[in-house]
Motif scaffolding. Structure first.
Motif, short mmCIF file in Angstrom:
data_model
loop_
_atom_site.label_atom_id
_atom_site.label_comp_id
_atom_site.label_asym_id
_atom_site.label_seq_id
_atom_site.Cartn_x
_atom_site.Cartn_y
_atom_site.Cartn_z
N UNK A 23 1.34 -13.30 -5.72
CA UNK A 23 2.50 -14.08 -5.31
C UNK A 23 3.84 -13.41 -5.61
N UNK A 24 3.87 -12.52 -6.60
CA UNK A 24 5.13 -11.88 -6.95
C UNK A 24 5.40 -10.59 -6.18
N UNK A 25 4.54 -10.28 -5.21
CA UNK A 25 4.73 -9.12 -4.34
C UNK A 25 4.65 -9.58 -2.89
N UNK A 26 5.41 -8.92 -2.03
CA UNK A 26 5.51 -9.36 -0.64
C UNK A 26 4.21 -9.21 0.14
N UNK A 27 3.46 -8.19 -0.10
CA UNK A 27 2.23 -7.95 0.65
C UNK A 27 1.14 -7.47 -0.29
N UNK A 28 0.04 -6.98 0.27
CA UNK A 28 -1.06 -6.48 -0.56
C UNK A 28 -0.63 -5.22 -1.33
N UNK A 29 -1.11 -5.13 -2.56
CA UNK A 29 -0.83 -3.96 -3.39
C UNK A 29 -2.11 -3.49 -4.04
N UNK A 58 0.34 -1.60 -0.22
CA UNK A 58 -0.74 -1.09 0.62
C UNK A 58 -0.47 -1.56 2.03
N UNK A 59 0.32 -0.77 2.74
CA UNK A 59 0.80 -1.12 4.08
C UNK A 59 -0.36 -1.35 5.07
N UNK A 60 -1.37 -0.52 5.03
CA UNK A 60 -2.47 -0.59 5.99
C UNK A 60 -3.74 -1.22 5.41
N UNK A 61 -3.58 -2.13 4.49
CA UNK A 61 -4.73 -2.82 3.90
C UNK A 61 -5.45 -3.60 5.00
N UNK A 62 -6.77 -3.46 5.11
CA UNK A 62 -7.50 -4.22 6.12
C UNK A 62 -7.26 -5.73 5.95
N UNK A 63 -7.12 -6.42 7.05
CA UNK A 63 -6.80 -7.86 7.04
C UNK A 63 -7.82 -8.64 6.21
#
Length: 169
Positions: free
Chosen positions: A75-81, A61-66
């Motif tokens: 922890x096993x993924x680089x960013x929000x999913x 989810x590239x544009x997930x709100x902060x």
């Protein structure tokens, strides 16, 4: 573009997609669909009673709100999913899709929130008759991976080695 204009555009886009595709794709399988799926899986794979495969996957989810990123980050993924539970048939018809809510980060949590088995639990699921090892069954099943719970309608895959294990000493 203003927030209200963005919302109006998204709303109109969603209405258009629903209008164009709801009858064929945005629906639960009918009794005829279930019969077709069962027959085709039996013919292609030799699996009596199988309705399809079920799995969950993480989509970045590239544009997930902060402010929400902590709820959608593992922890096993680089960013929000965001989790997607999908049911698919032999012809890649995705007849079930459910996006997991915040905090649902694995197959089990999403499965517990999803409405996939509502008809089965309410006694309205289409009947699928088949016999395995002399026992008659009346409800279909789905192939899943090892993390799913031990439910009668979920059959976990297993590996069958082609050759004996070779042990290193």
């Amino acid at each position: 573009m203003g927030a209200s204009t963005s919302c109006d555009c998204l709303n109109n886009y969603c209405k258009c997609i629903i209008h164009m595709f709801a009858r064929e794709y945005l629906r639960k399988p009918t009794e005829e669909d279930v019969r077709r799926l069962h027959a085709k899986h039996l013919e292609m794979h030799g699996f009596p009673g199988m309705l399809g495969s079920l799995d969950c996957m993480h989509w970045a989810w590239k544009n997930c709100p902060v402010a929400w990123q902590g709820h959608y980050h593992r922890g096993d993924h680089e960013g929000p999913t965001i989790m997607l539970e999908a049911g698919a048939s032999y012809d890649m018809w995705i007849w079930h899709a459910f996006f997991g809510p915040a905090g649902s980060n694995n197959d089990i949590n999403v499965l517990n929130e999803s409405d996939l088995f509502e008809d089965l639990l309410d006694g309205r699921a289409p009947e699928v008759r088949y016999i395995i090892n002399g026992h008659e069954f009346t409800k279909g099943y789905y192939l899943v991976d090892g993390i799913y719970p031990e439910w009668a309608t979920l059959v976990k895959s297993f590996k069958r080695p082609i050759e004996p294990k070779k042990y290193k000493v």
